[in-house]
Design a protein around this motif. Sequence first.
Motif, PDB file in Angstrom:
ATOM      1  N   THR A  69      12.750   6.651  -6.826  1.00  0.00           N
ATOM      2  CA  THR A  69      13.837   5.747  -6.465  1.00  0.00           C
ATOM      3  C   THR A  69      14.618   6.383  -5.323  1.00  0.00           C
ATOM      4  N   LEU A  70      15.511   5.616  -4.727  1.00  0.00           N
ATOM      5  CA  LEU A  70      16.332   6.157  -3.652  1.00  0.00           C
ATOM      6  C   LEU A  70      17.239   7.279  -4.152  1.00  0.00           C
ATOM      7  N   ASP A  71      17.571   7.253  -5.427  1.00  0.00           N
ATOM      8  CA  ASP A  71      18.384   8.319  -5.994  1.00  0.00           C
ATOM      9  C   ASP A  71      17.707   9.679  -5.862  1.00  0.00           C
ATOM     10  N   ASP A  72      16.383   9.699  -5.935  1.00  0.00           N
ATOM     11  CA  ASP A  72      15.664  10.965  -5.791  1.00  0.00           C
ATOM     12  C   ASP A  72      15.842  11.538  -4.389  1.00  0.00           C
ATOM     13  N   LEU A  73      15.888  10.671  -3.386  1.00  0.00           N
ATOM     14  CA  LEU A  73      16.136  11.138  -2.017  1.00  0.00           C
ATOM     15  C   LEU A  73      17.574  11.619  -1.860  1.00  0.00           C
ATOM     16  N   SER A  74      18.517  10.901  -2.427  1.00  0.00           N
ATOM     17  CA  SER A  74      19.919  11.305  -2.339  1.00  0.00           C
ATOM     18  C   SER A  74      20.148  12.651  -3.015  1.00  0.00           C
ATOM     19  N   TRP A  75      19.447  12.871  -4.117  1.00  0.00           N
ATOM     20  CA  TRP A  75      19.587  14.101  -4.910  1.00  0.00           C
ATOM     21  C   TRP A  75      19.002  15.313  -4.213  1.00  0.00           C
ATOM     22  N   ALA A  76      17.935  15.120  -3.456  1.00  0.00           N
ATOM     23  CA  ALA A  76      17.142  16.231  -2.944  1.00  0.00           C
ATOM     24  C   ALA A  76      17.765  16.891  -1.717  1.00  0.00           C
ATOM     25  N   ASP A  77      17.664  18.211  -1.674  1.00  0.00           N
ATOM     26  CA  ASP A  77      17.959  18.961  -0.455  1.00  0.00           C
ATOM     27  C   ASP A  77      16.725  19.003   0.447  1.00  0.00           C
ATOM     28  N   ALA A  78      15.566  18.946  -0.178  1.00  0.00           N
ATOM     29  CA  ALA A  78      14.304  18.999   0.551  1.00  0.00           C
ATOM     30  C   ALA A  78      13.307  18.049  -0.111  1.00  0.00           C
ATOM     31  N   VAL A  79      12.421  17.497   0.698  1.00  0.00           N
ATOM     32  CA  VAL A  79      11.425  16.550   0.186  1.00  0.00           C
ATOM     33  C   VAL A  79      10.066  16.885   0.787  1.00  0.00           C
ATOM     34  N   LEU A  80       9.064  16.966  -0.059  1.00  0.00           N
ATOM     35  CA  LEU A  80       7.679  17.045   0.387  1.00  0.00           C
ATOM     36  C   LEU A  80       7.013  15.715   0.069  1.00  0.00           C
ATOM     37  N   PHE A  81       6.439  15.096   1.085  1.00  0.00           N
ATOM     38  CA  PHE A  81       5.755  13.822   0.932  1.00  0.00           C
ATOM     39  C   PHE A  81       4.246  14.043   0.961  1.00  0.00           C
ATOM     40  N   GLY A  82       3.547  13.391   0.040  1.00  0.00           N
ATOM     41  CA  GLY A  82       2.093  13.466   0.021  1.00  0.00           C
ATOM     42  C   GLY A  82       1.471  12.089   0.100  1.00  0.00           C
ATOM     43  N   THR A  83       0.434  11.960   0.902  1.00  0.00           N
ATOM     44  CA  THR A  83      -0.255  10.678   1.060  1.00  0.00           C
ATOM     45  C   THR A  83      -1.707  10.899   1.446  1.00  0.00           C
ATOM     46  N   PRO A  84      -2.615  10.079   0.950  1.00  0.00           N
ATOM     47  CA  PRO A  84      -3.965  10.082   1.513  1.00  0.00           C
ATOM     48  C   PRO A  84      -3.930   9.438   2.898  1.00  0.00           C
ATOM     49  N   THR A  85      -4.924   9.705   3.701  1.00  0.00           N
ATOM     50  CA  THR A  85      -5.015   9.048   5.000  1.00  0.00           C
ATOM     51  C   THR A  85      -5.525   7.618   4.812  1.00  0.00           C
ATOM     52  N   ARG A  86      -5.014   6.738   5.624  1.00  0.00           N
ATOM     53  CA  ARG A  86      -5.504   5.362   5.686  1.00  0.00           C
ATOM     54  C   ARG A  86      -5.699   5.022   7.157  1.00  0.00           C
ATOM     55  N   PHE A  87      -6.945   5.170   7.606  1.00  0.00           N
ATOM     56  CA  PHE A  87      -7.253   4.961   9.018  1.00  0.00           C
ATOM     57  C   PHE A  87      -6.381   5.856   9.897  1.00  0.00           C
ATOM     58  N   GLY A  88      -6.220   7.118   9.477  1.00  0.00           N
ATOM     59  CA  GLY A  88      -5.431   8.069  10.238  1.00  0.00           C
ATOM     60  C   GLY A  88      -3.942   7.862  10.122  1.00  0.00           C
ATOM     61  N   ASN A  89      -3.513   7.113   9.118  1.00  0.00           N
ATOM     62  CA  ASN A  89      -2.096   6.793   8.987  1.00  0.00           C
ATOM     63  C   ASN A  89      -1.662   6.932   7.526  1.00  0.00           C
ATOM     64  N   VAL A  90      -0.387   6.646   7.282  1.00  0.00           N
ATOM     65  CA  VAL A  90       0.199   6.773   5.945  1.00  0.00           C
ATOM     66  C   VAL A  90      -0.263   5.618   5.054  1.00  0.00           C
ATOM     67  N   ALA A  91      -0.549   5.909   3.805  1.00  0.00           N
ATOM     68  CA  ALA A  91      -0.933   4.856   2.857  1.00  0.00           C
ATOM     69  C   ALA A  91       0.185   3.829   2.733  1.00  0.00           C
ATOM     70  N   SER A  92      -0.189   2.561   2.628  1.00  0.00           N
ATOM     71  CA  SER A  92       0.808   1.481   2.597  1.00  0.00           C
ATOM     72  C   SER A  92       1.756   1.614   1.409  1.00  0.00           C
ATOM     73  N   GLN A  93       1.273   2.179   0.313  1.00  0.00           N
ATOM     74  CA  GLN A  93       2.122   2.315  -0.872  1.00  0.00           C
ATOM     75  C   GLN A  93       3.313   3.236  -0.579  1.00  0.00           C
ATOM     76  N   LEU A  94       3.056   4.364   0.079  1.00  0.00           N
ATOM     77  CA  LEU A  94       4.149   5.259   0.444  1.00  0.00           C
ATOM     78  C   LEU A  94       5.013   4.642   1.533  1.00  0.00           C
ATOM     79  N   LYS A  95       4.369   3.978   2.486  1.00  0.00           N
ATOM     80  CA  LYS A  95       5.128   3.343   3.564  1.00  0.00           C
ATOM     81  C   LYS A  95       6.062   2.275   3.008  1.00  0.00           C
ATOM     82  N   ALA A  96       5.628   1.561   1.975  1.00  0.00           N
ATOM     83  CA  ALA A  96       6.479   0.528   1.371  1.00  0.00           C
ATOM     84  C   ALA A  96       7.755   1.146   0.803  1.00  0.00           C
ATOM     85  N   PHE A  97       7.629   2.322   0.195  1.00  0.00           N
ATOM     86  CA  PHE A  97       8.837   2.987  -0.296  1.00  0.00           C
ATOM     87  C   PHE A  97       9.714   3.435   0.865  1.00  0.00           C
TER      88      PHE A  97
END
Length: 203
Positions: A69-97
């Motif tokens: 949720t957005l609360d997790d971003l507000s809470w965090a001092d640092a964030v690591l994002f993980g995604t599989p590649t989708r045609f050399g780009n970010v997966a739509s599921q992560l992009k939707a968030f």
Amino acid sequence: MTAVNVAIIYYSATGTVHALAKAAAEGAEKAGATVRLRKVRETAPPQAVNSNPAWAQHLKDTADIEEVTLDDLSWADAVLFGTPTRFGNVASQLKAFIDTTGGLWQQGGLTGRVLSAFTASGTPHGGQESTILALSNTFYHWGGIIVPPGYTDPIQFRTGNPYGTSHVAGSGAPGEDVLAAARHQARRVVDVTTALKAGRRAA
């Protein structure tokens, strides 16, 4: 010691990026951070998920992991994002968030976060670096502080990606070297964030 909150936010279809995310969580916790491991919501239609038994099984296996949720971003001092590649780009599921973060961004709620990324692709040249660089475009807009692993540990010379931990899923599950690289990347994020918070407090 300065307390650091780290959110590890990821999308994984069949489990590869999930394995990297868990290793990153281990590395961050070992470095003394408080960690939230969060998956993004699956947006693919059920017929697509069920067409791949490994995809459907992974969805069941990770049902107990909280969705971000957005609360997790507000809470965090640092964030690591993980995604599989989708045609050399970010997966739509992560992009939707990510596309839901506009309000928080406009309020300045994402400025100054320490940010890093990791990925996996089906083939050796399946877009690992371009996917991490695509995520960096978001980080620039947020005013984040990007912390890549670089070649800051001998493990990086064995795994070979200074942009962020990556794995070729077509070769099987991540081995110990790749998992160790994910742990190192997270520890580096915690170390930089700790120093940054201490410096801000002293200023």
